[in-house]
Scaffold this active site. Structure first.
Site, mmCIF file in Angstrom:
data_model
loop_
_atom_site.group_PDB
_atom_site.id
_atom_site.type_symbol
_atom_site.label_atom_id
_atom_site.label_comp_id
_atom_site.label_asym_id
_atom_site.label_seq_id
_atom_site.Cartn_x
_atom_site.Cartn_y
_atom_site.Cartn_z
ATOM 1 N N ASN A 39 35.263 2.606 105.074
ATOM 2 C CA ASN A 39 36.170 3.342 105.961
ATOM 3 C C ASN A 39 35.919 2.971 107.422
ATOM 4 O O ASN A 39 36.850 2.717 108.191
ATOM 5 C CB ASN A 39 35.989 4.851 105.795
ATOM 6 N N TRP A 108 30.472 6.925 88.320
ATOM 7 C CA TRP A 108 29.961 5.897 87.426
ATOM 8 C C TRP A 108 29.546 4.723 88.312
ATOM 9 O O TRP A 108 30.332 3.837 88.606
ATOM 10 C CB TRP A 108 31.037 5.445 86.443
ATOM 11 N N TYR A 174 23.642 11.790 104.247
ATOM 12 C CA TYR A 174 22.727 12.232 103.186
ATOM 13 C C TYR A 174 23.497 12.872 102.044
ATOM 14 O O TYR A 174 24.214 13.849 102.224
ATOM 15 C CB TYR A 174 21.717 13.222 103.769
ATOM 16 N N ARG A 175 23.348 12.295 100.851
ATOM 17 C CA ARG A 175 23.974 12.804 99.632
ATOM 18 C C ARG A 175 22.868 13.077 98.612
ATOM 19 O O ARG A 175 22.332 12.143 98.005
ATOM 20 C CB ARG A 175 24.985 11.803 99.066
ATOM 21 N N GLY A 235 31.386 18.405 114.408
ATOM 22 C CA GLY A 235 32.677 18.829 113.880
ATOM 23 C C GLY A 235 33.652 19.195 114.995
ATOM 24 O O GLY A 235 33.817 18.460 115.970
ATOM 25 N N LYS A 236 34.247 20.366 114.862
ATOM 26 C CA LYS A 236 35.252 20.804 115.844
ATOM 27 C C LYS A 236 34.665 20.987 117.241
ATOM 28 O O LYS A 236 35.394 21.008 118.241
ATOM 29 C CB LYS A 236 35.906 22.106 115.380
ATOM 30 N N GLY A 265 33.682 11.762 109.836
ATOM 31 C CA GLY A 265 32.498 11.141 110.419
ATOM 32 C C GLY A 265 32.574 9.627 110.426
ATOM 33 O O GLY A 265 32.148 8.974 111.387
ATOM 34 N N ASP A 266 33.127 9.044 109.368
ATOM 35 C CA ASP A 266 33.247 7.582 109.287
ATOM 36 C C ASP A 266 34.157 7.058 110.390
ATOM 37 O O ASP A 266 33.889 6.016 110.996
ATOM 38 C CB ASP A 266 33.820 7.162 107.933
#
Length: 320
Positions: A39, A108, A174-175, A235-236, A265-266
């Site tokens: 992105n 997957w 972070y995921r 954010g906002k 963010g991207d």
């Protein structure tokens, strides 16, 4: 500042892009592709076509991979270092939406081509190319998807690239599901941040990563004190930047019609890096990041119609 006509910077972006399925299981589904760093690469290319950012990843030799590369090239992204794996395929994820509009994701990707990127025979050539760049950008996801030996190879490659004088920019993204534990993520991300010249992070991600709640931008910046330029996205509320002991807040744009916050963010990162490539100061880089993110969240999907980014490119050019 550089003008758009004289822009000479080279940027490489490392990451993963997957096939996206959207719709109900065993019913008609839309097929797209998506990935955080991809992105950013697309938006950066749209804002600064002269830049032609290079995307570094791995895909298969299948028609899905061929279609993805063709689409990226149409966006002006340089795909010379999209590494092709003979016996691997792209990762895939499905978005399922329940009757209340809540989204759930199914992945997957454990055997995807991108996971083997650092093992590819041409990865060394990609590293040599990165040494000729001005900046390399990646996210925590770029690191997280790799097996441990791949993570070690990527970190070693980034150290070589940085020693060659190239700036390294990082978004943590972070995921938790991509890591064995928060501690495991913290250990690897600390090594990645130690190589960073620019950190583009969100307050929420940093709290998740460190097990904290509502950390202030100042606290986050202090944790990243080894990084020369830090941006905490709020954010906002906009963004707060930190550089060489200086700091400033750039207010966010007022958006009344928020449709989809995917890739906010991207896209911020893309516009920030576009302004950085043009030599703008941190406050201006954050301003343009806010501008693009505000546009993106007013439309469905991660990558919005090009007409909106075209107008932002014109505005950026007029302000040089």
């Amino acid at each position: 500042m550089e003008s758009l006509q004289s822009l000479s910077k080279k940027v490489a972006i490392i990451g993963e892009c997957m096939i996206e399925l959207s719709g109900q299981p065993f019913a008609q589904q839309e097929q797209r592709f998506g990935g955080d760093t991809l992105n950013t690469a697309i938006y950066l290319s749209r804002l600064l076509p002269q830049l032609a950012p290079t995307y570094i990843t791995a895909l298969g030799l299948d028609n899905y991979s061929n279609h993805m590369i063709h689409a990226w090239q149409k966006e002006g992204v340089n795909c010379d270092y999209v590494l092709r794996e003979t016996h691997k395929l792209p990762g895939m994820y499905a978005i399922e939406i329940d009757p209340n509009g809540e989204r759930s994701f199914h992945y997957w990707r454990n055997d995807s081509a991108a996971r083997q990127m650092c093992e590819h025979p041409q990865f060394r050539a990609a590293v040599e190319y990165m040494k000729s760049c001005d900046l390399v950008y990646l996210s925590g996801i770029s690191l997280a998807i790799l097996p441990d030996h791949g993570k070690m190879k990527l970190l070693a490659a980034l150290a070589d690239v940085r020693n060659a004088g190239v700036k390294i920019a990082i978004d943590s993204n972070y995921r938790p599901r991509l890591w064995r534990s928060r501690q495991n993520a913290h250990e690897w991300m600390s090594q990645l941040y130690s190589l960073a010249d620019i950190a583009l992070v969100t307050a929420d991600d940093e709290d998740l990563l460190h097990g904290t709640v509502n950390s202030s931008p100042d606290v986050i910046a202090k944790r990243l004190s080894n990084v020369e330029q830090v941006v905490v996205k709020l954010g906002k509320d906009g963004a707060q930047w930190f550089e060489l002991g200086q700091s400033g807040i750039v207010q966010g744009n007022v958006v009344d019609n928020i449709v989809d916050t995917t890739a906010a963010g991207d896209s911020f990162n893309a516009a920030f890096l576009a302004a950085w490539a043009l030599g703008m100061p941190m406050s201006e880089c954050c301003h343009w990041g806010n501008q693009l993110a505000a546009q993106v969240i007013q439309h469905k999907g991660a990558v919005i119609p090009e007409t909106y980014t075209r107008s932002l490119t014109k505005l950026m050019d007029e302000n040089l």
